[in-house]
Design an enzyme around this catalytic site. Structure first.
Site, PDB file in Angstrom:
ATOM      1  N   SER A 280     -10.872 -45.710 -27.233  1.00 36.30           N
ATOM      2  CA  SER A 280      -9.897 -45.231 -26.157  1.00 36.30           C
ATOM      3  C   SER A 280      -8.154 -44.487 -26.511  1.00 36.30           C
ATOM      4  CB  SER A 280      -9.428 -46.268 -25.144  1.00 36.30           C
ATOM      5  OG  SER A 280     -10.775 -46.521 -24.177  1.00 36.30           O
TER       6      SER A 280
ATOM      7  N   LYS B 268      -7.676 -41.141 -25.254  1.00 35.86           N
ATOM      8  CA  LYS B 268      -7.091 -40.957 -24.023  1.00 35.86           C
ATOM      9  C   LYS B 268      -5.520 -40.298 -24.308  1.00 35.86           C
ATOM     10  CE  LYS B 268      -9.696 -44.181 -21.043  1.00 35.86           C
ATOM     11  NZ  LYS B 268     -10.647 -44.923 -22.233  1.00 35.86           N
TER      12      LYS B 268
ATOM     13  N   SER C 177      -6.397 -48.065 -19.207  1.00 33.21           N
ATOM     14  CA  SER C 177      -7.486 -47.400 -19.810  1.00 33.21           C
ATOM     15  C   SER C 177      -8.734 -47.320 -19.167  1.00 33.21           C
ATOM     16  CB  SER C 177      -7.850 -48.123 -20.913  1.00 33.21           C
ATOM     17  OG  SER C 177      -8.405 -47.338 -22.020  1.00 33.21           O
TER      18      SER C 177
END
Length: 434
Positions: free
Chosen positions: A50, A53, A114
């Site tokens: 993640s 992101k 997230s």
């Protein structure tokens, strides 16, 4: 995108690793200059989960700034975003299939919690489809000068977790980057869109507060001062965890005007593996090292003249030379007590010089002649995230003006030069007689 094997990968030998960071790769960087203060396998290509992101955040904030997307713009949930958002094994806020959500709340869910379905929603809003968005991600990475990366989706999940909707790469693929590329992305995000830290530093927030869909979101960055592993000055940036990538974290902290960026990839607590805590423990080692052992110092003052290079020759001017000096001071984060280990390096713009290495009049006071940068006392280059070292440079300028000589003076010089050459020739010939 750029992927490959790099023979100059900087791997710290166990006996030389002063920090003993227990991770597959790690890096500590001064955010302002990009100077690398510590690295371990920083060019090795690994899963980022993640931490991906951060690129989605960058592209969204850029779209907002360019008014291609607005914070209050509504998103109608696609089947893809809806299905991913229902997976309780993933970090998510549940989206209703028939619901509408504004970009502001989707951004907060992505950045604080997230949330993967929310991330897909943002990608579809910006580019129409995740496939088109992934193309934008890879193009932006190239534009930012990243190396060693590949993006296959917007969220950082493994493609196999995307409910059959993956559109780029194989089903078992995941986004990959090096620690260096990840740190460079983080540095660009903070520099270009500093307000990202206002959201990234939010410890807790309720999604859809006051509705039956309310979800309490606690930031996965547990190093925020208010959370369980709180660390003074931490205000970002992004965690990441998958089976492929392990426990990852891009952290940033600021104290007394100095900001550091850290990256750990597949952090471990022991030989058996990692944990949520391990990525914060290994990050703490680097931040402690940075804040305890380094400080920002002025290395070169403004109006500095390099010894034995205080001036440059000038042709066709009223004067035969011009004094040169730095326009500004040069400061850099250095290890405590090692300020004297750095010296100035003068770089003159060769395009301004003739074949004899001279400037041609007229020269105006303040004209840029080149630049001053730093190197170690033994002449070695200093390691930065990229070759762009403008943050540790100062323009070298003309400290005075040199007017162009008039035609009469130039003519007299030419005549004097001619007779000087004749006299030199005659003198040499006469000497040859004796």
């Amino acid at each position: 995108m750029v992927l490959g094997i790099f023979p100059n990968v900087h791997s710290v030998n166990a006996e030389d690793d002063v920090l003993n960071v227990n991770a597959d790769a790690a890096i500590l960087v001064d955010a302002e200059t990009g100077r690398v203060l510590y690295g371990k396998n920083e060019d090795k290509v690994l899963g980022v989960a993640s931490m991906t992101k951060m690129m989605t955040e960058y592209l969204l904030l850029e779209a907002i700034e360019e008014e291609r997307v607005s914070w209050n713009q509504e998103y109608a949930v696609s089947e893809y975003a809806w299905k991913v958002s229902q997976d309780t094994n993933l970090s998510n806020v549940h989206l209703r299939r028939d619901g509408k959500y504004n970009i502001q709340e989707l951004y907060e869910a992505m950045t604080i919690y997230s949330a993967n379905g929310a991330t897909i929603a943002i990608a579809e809003t910006i580019a129409g489809s995740e496939k088109s968005f992934v193309k934008m991600m890879n193009e932006k990475a190239e534009e930012l000068g990243l190396k060693d990366f590949k993006f296959v989706n917007s969220s950082g999940l493994n493609n196999s977790d995307l409910k059959g909707f993956h559109s780029v790469g194989n089903e078992d693929e995941e986004n990959v980057m090096s620690a260096r590329a990840t740190a460079k992305l983080a540095a660009a995000l903070i520099k270009d869109f500093p307000k990202v830290l206002e959201t990234a530093s939010t410890p807790r927030k309720t999604f859809r507060e006051g509705t039956e869909d309310a979800i309490n979101m606690e930031n996965w960055n547990w190093m925020l001062p208010e959370l369980v592993y709180g660390y003074e000055g931490v205000d970002g940036l992004k965690t990441g965890t998958t089976d492929f990538a392990g426990y990852c974290f891009t952290g940033t902290a600021e104290r007394n005007g100095t900001r550091y960026i850290t990256v750990v990839m597949n952090a471990k607590s022991n030989e058996a593996g990692g944990s949520y805590k391990s990525r914060f423990d290994e990050t703490k080692k680097m931040l402690d090292y940075g804040f305890s052992n380094f400080s920002k110092e002025e290395i070169i003052p403004a109006n500095y003249k390099v010894k034995d290079k205080e001036s440059l020759a000038v042709v066709k001017g009223k004067e035969s030379s011009v004094k040169i000096e730095s326009s500004d001071a040069i400061s850099m984060v250095v290890k405590n007590g090692e300020k004297e280990n750095y010296k100035p390096k003068l770089v003159i713009d060769e395009k301004l010089l003739n074949k004899e290495g001279q400037l041609t009049a007229p020269v105006k006071k303040g004209d840029k002649i080149g630049y001053l940068t730093l190197e170690t006392a033994d002449g070695e280059a200093i390691e930065f995230l990229s070759e762009d070292t403008k943050h540790v440079q100062a323009d070298v300028i003309a400290a005075e003006g040199v007017e162009k000589a008039n035609w009469f003076v130039l003519s007299m010089r030419a005549i004097g030069g001619f007779f000087g050459d004749v006299w030199s020739s005659v003198s040499s010939t006469v000497k040859g007689w004796f």
